[in-house]
Enzyme design. Structure first.
Site, short mmCIF file in Angstrom:
data_model
loop_
_atom_site.label_atom_id
_atom_site.label_comp_id
_atom_site.label_asym_id
_atom_site.label_seq_id
_atom_site.Cartn_x
_atom_site.Cartn_y
_atom_site.Cartn_z
N LYS A 65 42.64 33.44 41.91
CA LYS A 65 41.37 34.19 42.42
C LYS A 65 39.55 34.16 41.99
O LYS A 65 38.62 34.09 42.84
CB LYS A 65 42.14 34.89 43.62
N ARG A 151 48.65 54.13 41.88
CA ARG A 151 48.64 54.54 40.34
C ARG A 151 47.78 55.04 39.16
O ARG A 151 48.22 56.15 38.90
CB ARG A 151 49.80 53.46 39.63
N GLY A 237 55.22 39.71 54.35
CA GLY A 237 54.46 39.16 53.62
C GLY A 237 54.54 37.56 53.83
O GLY A 237 53.27 37.28 53.92
P1 ATR Z 1 47.05 41.73 42.99
O1 ATR Z 1 45.93 41.06 42.94
O2 ATR Z 1 48.22 41.20 43.34
O3 ATR Z 1 47.22 43.56 43.85
P2 ATR Z 1 47.09 43.55 40.52
O4 ATR Z 1 45.23 43.26 40.72
O5 ATR Z 1 47.28 43.18 39.23
O6 ATR Z 1 47.96 42.10 41.91
O7 ATR Z 1 47.35 45.26 40.93
C1 ATR Z 1 48.36 45.22 40.97
C2 ATR Z 1 48.50 46.27 42.29
O8 ATR Z 1 50.36 46.90 41.85
C3 ATR Z 1 48.25 47.71 41.05
O9 ATR Z 1 47.53 48.34 41.83
C4 ATR Z 1 48.83 48.56 40.19
O10 ATR Z 1 48.56 49.78 40.12
P3 ATR Z 1 47.81 50.07 39.15
O11 ATR Z 1 46.06 50.02 39.12
O12 ATR Z 1 48.98 51.65 38.73
O13 ATR Z 1 48.69 49.44 38.08
C5 ATR Z 1 50.31 48.44 41.42
N1 ATR Z 1 52.13 48.74 40.53
C6 ATR Z 1 52.18 47.69 39.97
N2 ATR Z 1 53.48 48.39 39.27
C7 ATR Z 1 53.92 49.15 40.03
C8 ATR Z 1 54.41 50.47 40.40
N3 ATR Z 1 55.79 49.88 39.72
N4 ATR Z 1 54.38 51.69 40.77
C9 ATR Z 1 53.37 51.48 41.65
N5 ATR Z 1 52.42 50.29 41.51
C10 ATR Z 1 52.69 49.92 40.66
#
Ligand code: ATR
Length: 273
Positions: A65, A151, A237
């Site tokens: 994307k 996070r 979703g």
């Molecule tokens: P997407 O495009 O699907 O949003 P991404 O850009 O990789 O995918 O973002 C994933 C999100 O999920 C991020 O906000 C990530 O937090 P970080 O920015 O700290 O990495 C969050 N995320 C993934 N695994 C997580 C977990 N186990 N607990 C809390 N947040 C999580």
């Protein structure tokens, strides 16, 4: 016949061909919709080849994307805001127009579930691409406040700063969060690993609406957790998937398909009902 497809990697299990073929049948549009799974470094070439060979439009999903955003000739305002493109249309004058229908799909699905966004207090979990795409369409519904928790707090702060011209958006750490919230939207990918965002159970109450952008044949980890703590309205979703597709179909064909029956058929196809 007009050709469309979805680019992704992996994309074999995508439900988009199923959804768009139902839309086409319903609206009596003659088109075919397929799948393309180029190697990660071959997306740009594959996209060019598809349109050179007469393709009319495509969807773009993970992980392409953001790359698609840089490859189109023109961006819609909502794609510009989202920083990502999930829908591309070849216009009549030969321009590749990049759009993003994900956020509109989320809002349409929330509304179809009767969730009131105006004057509400929304908690958005996550600050990745999915959160970014959702922010402008959510803020356009005029919530009272939208809090982003992530996070990695700095990413939430960055997003809040970027979107604060559109409404009351703040960033808080998971520990700082204080209820009550009317709606919690989980845009994190935590469910993919069967994990949970570190949300305090005390934030869940019986009148809260819970939305997980993920979906599966059974409840996601986040939805199960929220139900255990008393949430009565939970949504996954799948509806967003159908609504963003309907929006893309409308961009391409200028005709809006109905989504209710298609969502029902998709659930049947997935074995959810
Ligand atoms: P997407 O495009 O699907 O949003 P991404 O850009 O990789 O995918 O973002 C994933 C999100 O999920 C991020 O906000 C990530 O937090 P970080 O920015 O700290 O990495 C969050 N995320 C993934 N695994 C997580 C977990 N186990 N607990 C809390 N947040 C999580």
């Amino acid at each position: 016949m007009d050709r469309y497809l979805v680019f992704g990697h992996p994309v074999r299990h995508s439900k988009s061909p199923f959804i768009h073929s139902l839309f086409a049948r319903q609206t009596q549009q003659e088109l075919e919709y397929g799948l393309a799974e180029p190697a990660v470094d071959e997306f740009a070439q594959a996209l060019r080849t598809f349109f050179d060979q007469g393709g009319k439009g495509c969807n773009v999903t993970v992980p392409f994307k953001e790359q698609a955003f840089t490859l189109v000739d023109r961006l819609s305002p909502r794609a510009k805001r989202a920083g990502a493109v999930n829908t591309i249309k070849l216009t009549d004058d030969g321009v590749l127009l990049g759009d993003n229908t994900d956020g509109a799909g989320l809002v349409a699905d929330l509304k179809s579930h009767g969730v009131t966004l105006a004057d509400s207090r929304i908690l958005l979990l996550g600050a990745g691409g999915a959160a970014r795409g959702a922010l402008a369409p959510l803020l356009a519904e005029l919530p009272n406040e939208l809090v982003i928790a992530n996070r990695t707090h700095a990413k939430a702060q960055q997003l809040a700063a970027e979107f604060c011209d559109l409404g009351h958006v703040t960033a808080q750490t998971y520990e700082q969060l204080a209820g009550p919230f009317d709606l919690v939207i989980n845009s994190t990918s935590a469910s993919l690993q069967g994990e949970l965002p570190p949300l305090a159970p005390a934030l869940i109450h019986t009148d809260i609406a819970i939305y997980d952008m993920m979906y599966g044949a059974s409840d996601t980890a986040f939805i199960s957790w929220a139900k255990q703590h008393g949430a009565r309205q939970t949504m996954d979703g799948l509806g967003m998937l159908v609504e963003q597709a309907a929006e893309a179909f409308t961009v391409w064909r200028g005709i809006r398909p109905g989504t209710k029956q298609v969502l029902r058929e998709l659930k049947r196809n997935l074995g959810v009902i």
